[in-house]
Every structure is written in structure tokens, then in C-alpha cells.
Design a protein around this motif. Sequence first.
Motif, mmCIF file in Angstrom:
data_model
loop_
_atom_site.group_PDB
_atom_site.id
_atom_site.type_symbol
_atom_site.label_atom_id
_atom_site.label_comp_id
_atom_site.label_asym_id
_atom_site.label_seq_id
_atom_site.Cartn_x
_atom_site.Cartn_y
_atom_site.Cartn_z
ATOM 1 N N UNK A 70 0.825 -1.195 0.000
ATOM 2 C CA UNK A 70 0.000 0.000 0.000
ATOM 3 C C UNK A 70 0.864 1.252 0.000
ATOM 4 N N UNK A 71 0.311 2.348 -0.462
ATOM 5 C CA UNK A 71 1.011 3.630 -0.405
ATOM 6 C C UNK A 71 1.043 4.129 1.037
ATOM 7 N N UNK A 72 2.030 4.982 1.323
ATOM 8 C CA UNK A 72 2.168 5.535 2.668
ATOM 9 C C UNK A 72 0.908 6.282 3.092
ATOM 10 N N UNK A 73 0.273 6.985 2.160
ATOM 11 C CA UNK A 73 -0.953 7.713 2.469
ATOM 12 C C UNK A 73 -2.082 6.743 2.806
ATOM 13 N N UNK A 74 -2.117 5.593 2.120
ATOM 14 C CA UNK A 74 -3.106 4.567 2.437
ATOM 15 C C UNK A 74 -2.950 4.112 3.890
ATOM 16 N N UNK A 75 -1.721 3.822 4.270
ATOM 17 C CA UNK A 75 -1.454 3.339 5.623
ATOM 18 C C UNK A 75 -1.857 4.392 6.645
ATOM 19 N N UNK A 76 -1.519 5.637 6.369
ATOM 20 C CA UNK A 76 -1.815 6.720 7.303
ATOM 21 C C UNK A 76 -3.315 6.922 7.477
ATOM 22 N N UNK A 77 -4.069 6.894 6.382
ATOM 23 C CA UNK A 77 -5.495 7.211 6.447
ATOM 24 C C UNK A 77 -6.360 5.978 6.741
ATOM 25 N N UNK A 78 -6.056 4.874 6.081
ATOM 26 C CA UNK A 78 -6.873 3.667 6.236
ATOM 27 C C UNK A 78 -6.548 2.901 7.515
ATOM 28 N N UNK A 79 -5.257 2.646 7.751
ATOM 29 C CA UNK A 79 -4.867 1.779 8.864
ATOM 30 C C UNK A 79 -4.666 2.567 10.160
ATOM 31 N N UNK A 80 -3.674 3.471 10.158
ATOM 32 C CA UNK A 80 -3.443 4.264 11.370
ATOM 33 C C UNK A 80 -4.634 5.168 11.666
ATOM 34 N N UNK A 81 -5.287 5.645 10.598
ATOM 35 C CA UNK A 81 -6.365 6.602 10.759
ATOM 36 C C UNK A 81 -7.698 5.964 11.077
ATOM 37 N N UNK A 82 -8.475 5.622 10.033
ATOM 38 C CA UNK A 82 -9.859 5.203 10.243
ATOM 39 C C UNK A 82 -9.967 3.898 11.034
ATOM 40 N N UNK A 83 -9.117 2.920 10.706
ATOM 41 C CA UNK A 83 -9.219 1.631 11.393
ATOM 42 C C UNK A 83 -8.860 1.748 12.871
ATOM 43 N N UNK A 84 -7.728 2.418 13.162
ATOM 44 C CA UNK A 84 -7.200 2.365 14.521
ATOM 45 C C UNK A 84 -7.346 3.640 15.338
ATOM 46 N N UNK A 85 -7.735 4.740 14.698
ATOM 47 C CA UNK A 85 -8.000 5.956 15.478
ATOM 48 C C UNK A 85 -9.477 6.337 15.459
ATOM 49 N N UNK A 86 -10.249 5.637 14.626
ATOM 50 C CA UNK A 86 -11.691 5.882 14.591
ATOM 51 C C UNK A 86 -12.462 4.636 15.027
ATOM 52 N N UNK A 87 -12.393 3.559 14.236
ATOM 53 C CA UNK A 87 -13.210 2.386 14.519
ATOM 54 C C UNK A 87 -12.778 1.639 15.775
ATOM 55 N N UNK A 88 -11.480 1.402 15.938
ATOM 56 C CA UNK A 88 -11.019 0.604 17.082
ATOM 57 C C UNK A 88 -11.462 1.218 18.415
#
Length: 469
Positions: A70-88
Motif C-alpha cells: 500500500x502507499x504511505x498515504x493509504x497506511x496513514x489514512x486507512x490503517x493508522x487513521x480510520x481503522x485504529x483511530x476511529x473504529x477501534x
Amino acid sequence: MSRLIVISNRVSAPTGSHSGAQGGLAVALSAALREYRGIWFGWSGETTEQFTGHINLQRAHDITTATVDLEAQDVEEYYDGYANRTLWPLFHYRIDLAEYERGFAGGYQRVNQRFADTVRPLIEPDDVVWVQDYHLLPLGDELRKRGCANRIGFFLHIPWPPLRLLSTLPEAAQLVRTLFAYDVVGLHTEEWLESFRDFVVTELGGTVDGDVVSLDGRSIRAIACPIGIDAKEFAALSRSTRARLAFRQMRDSAVGRDMIVGVDRLDYSKGLEERFLGYERFLKEHPGERKEVFLLQIAPPSRGSVETYQKIRTGLEGLSGRINGAFADLDWVPIRYVNQGYPRDVLAGVYRAAKIGLVTPLRDGMNLVAKEYVAAQDPEDPGVLILSKFAGAAIQLKQAVIVNPYSAEEMSDAIITALKMPREERIERWRALMDNVEREDVIWWRQRFTDVLLNVPQAADAAAPAPVG
């Protein structure tokens, strides 16, 4: 069933041995995949300058893995962001920590679309697709948009929050509607399942008839299906050479003292601060027991790029240091706090050496550490499991000493109860726990879910609602 296609955020490459420090989900999925000629698809964990959709296929130990960068922006927004700072945080009842940003939501949707684009050519007409966890809630909807008429199931490995909490998520209604692209949705417990149904009925105007949940002309099966471990395999692992060495190492280092063990990712949902405070209360209330026991807390770091997790580590280091400073003596330290992971066979030996397994999350979808601790015990002299009432595992493991992890007094009482518990009672409790761990194991979990999924007729048209059987 032709093949099982498992899709998850990350893919753990099979090692062919039991020494890898894999998480519970990775071990469970590996066990399920070995029964089928299937594929495990997901993110490689690596980044690339530009997403190309290139798939890295590998075959090892009866499991084929397919990964993408994945692109760095993907990781920042999808994984670190929505998955782990919003949903989790939201799904673990911590709306005070949840961050709602449109950029996070956009990245989450984009990565789910990229996953769908990439995995779609790998899916053959007779395959059954099984999507895993909160990272990929809308993936089934994206696959349907790309003409995938296969049976598709989704399993959520974390809690489902109550209606009022989930309603704080700006995209909640839209996100829940995407789940109706699946044929079967599974959660660990009836509590999480009831919260899901409540949102569908109250917020979206859907209906419930037994296991069938309907919305906007589409019906799915929604079931409670608690995940297990490979109990026989883990019990055997506890008797392996490396486990026996770890067992002896812990017993030697204990110099006759009783060991309490906790093994958790460094995460606010695991209740580590509350656990330390409960143990501190025990030390204060039972001074005669102080030098007869110690707590080994293994807490490998996770999601280090998220600020909340950095704060957790700093806070726990300070708390453990304060407790050790207040109670330690020349020949005894009350807490051994370790920030690294260990292979499963080593952990099996550590579990077996522990008089008490302390599993006290504030909120947990299941918690497989509790089941691993039970499976690792010596049948003739088992330890005692202390388990949070807010872990999904508490529904099955009723013979554990059940506690409210928010109460330091309950934690203290549970520890002294476990330490003083007669051997006959320990054996009786353990036998009942082990019966459940063996009966409702990972194979039972997989069969229960896939049996329901296979009984749903395959849609002739991806856009048409699948009939429910």
C-alpha cells in the motif's frame, strides 16, 4: 466448496512451525485454511510509492498467500487513521479517543476499493469468500459492485458497540448498510449480535426474524459464533522442548514464588493500568503475601505510530516503576514488565509455569490468551484463570474467577482467592474450562460459520438479493 478465500488486513506468512509469535487470529485462520485449497489475501505490511495492484503469491505449508503493498498515504489514512483511530476506539467503547476525520474515512474506502480490484481476479465462481474484521467492513459491497456473485461472509473479531455509541460515527448508517452485501455476518457473542440488530432496526428501519436480518429488500444471516483455538495443538505445544525450557526458566527465576502472568498487546482496551492498580491493591491488602508472588506482564508494543499508544507505554512504565519502587526489596521485585513478544511455544511454557493467568481487558471481542492459558495447564496441578467479565470469552469460560477489571478491590480479592484455592477446586474448574476450549475450538468455529454460509444459495446475479435458507 471449491476453495476458501480469506481476506484480512494483514497476512501472516505460514512458518510451518509453532514457534512464530503470531496473533490469535492469524493462528486460527491458518488452521482453517489448511483444510482447504485456498488463498489468504491482504496487505503485506510494506509500502510502495505508487499502488499498482501487483500481487505477491507465495505457497508454503499448505497455505497460499497473496499480498499487496500500500502507499504511505493509504497506511496513514486507512490503517493508522480510520481503522485504529476511529473504529477501534469506538468499537471498544472509547468514544473519548475516537477521531472523526473525513480524510480517514476517504482513505478507508479507497483501500477497500483497491483490495476489491486486486483480489477480484483471484476469485473463481465456486469459491467461498470470508472477509475478516473491522478494517474491511465495506469490502463485500465493493466485491458485489465488481460482479462477484459468490457466497461472501464477514466476521467481526472485536465488539459491536451499543447503538448510542455507534451513532456518534458520522458514516455509521452508510457503513452498516454495506454489511448487507454479505450473505452471513458473524460476531463472537450474543451481546455484540444484539447491538448490531438494534442499530439495524432502530436506526435503519430493518427487521429481525431469528437469525435473519433484513434491510431494503436484502436479507442476511447474522449469527453469534465465538472463535476458539486449536486446543489439542496448544496443549501439545506446552509439552514441547522449548516450552519445557521456558517452564524451567520461569520456575527457576521464581525461586519458589508463585507467578501471575498477563500477556497482552500494549493497548488501552486490555486494561493494563487497571490491572497494575488491582495488583497494587493486593500488595497493600495482603502484606504477608508480597514476597511470595510476582506479576510478569508481557506487553509487546503495537501501533507505535499512533500517539495514544505512545502515551499508554509511557504511562505503564511510570506506573510499574512506582509500584516497584514502593514495594520492592533487595531480593524481590513485584512486577516484571516486558515490552516484547515471544514465540507461541515459549509462551506456552510461561503459561504452564504460572499459578494465575490474569486476563482482564476492559472490553474484548473474545480474547484467545484466556483459552491458551487454559490449554497450557498441567492437568494434575493447573493454575487459575482470572478473567474480565467484559471479555467475550467470559461467556464460555464461566468456571474462571470472573472479575470487574474497573474494580481494584475485586482484582485484589480474585488474586488472593486464586492463590489460596485448593488443588481439588483448581482441577475441577480447569477441567470444565478445558472441556469448553476443546469442544468449541477453532475447527468448531470455522465449521459453524462456513456451514451457515454454504447453506445460503449462491446468487445468480450479484445485484439481486440472495434468498435466505
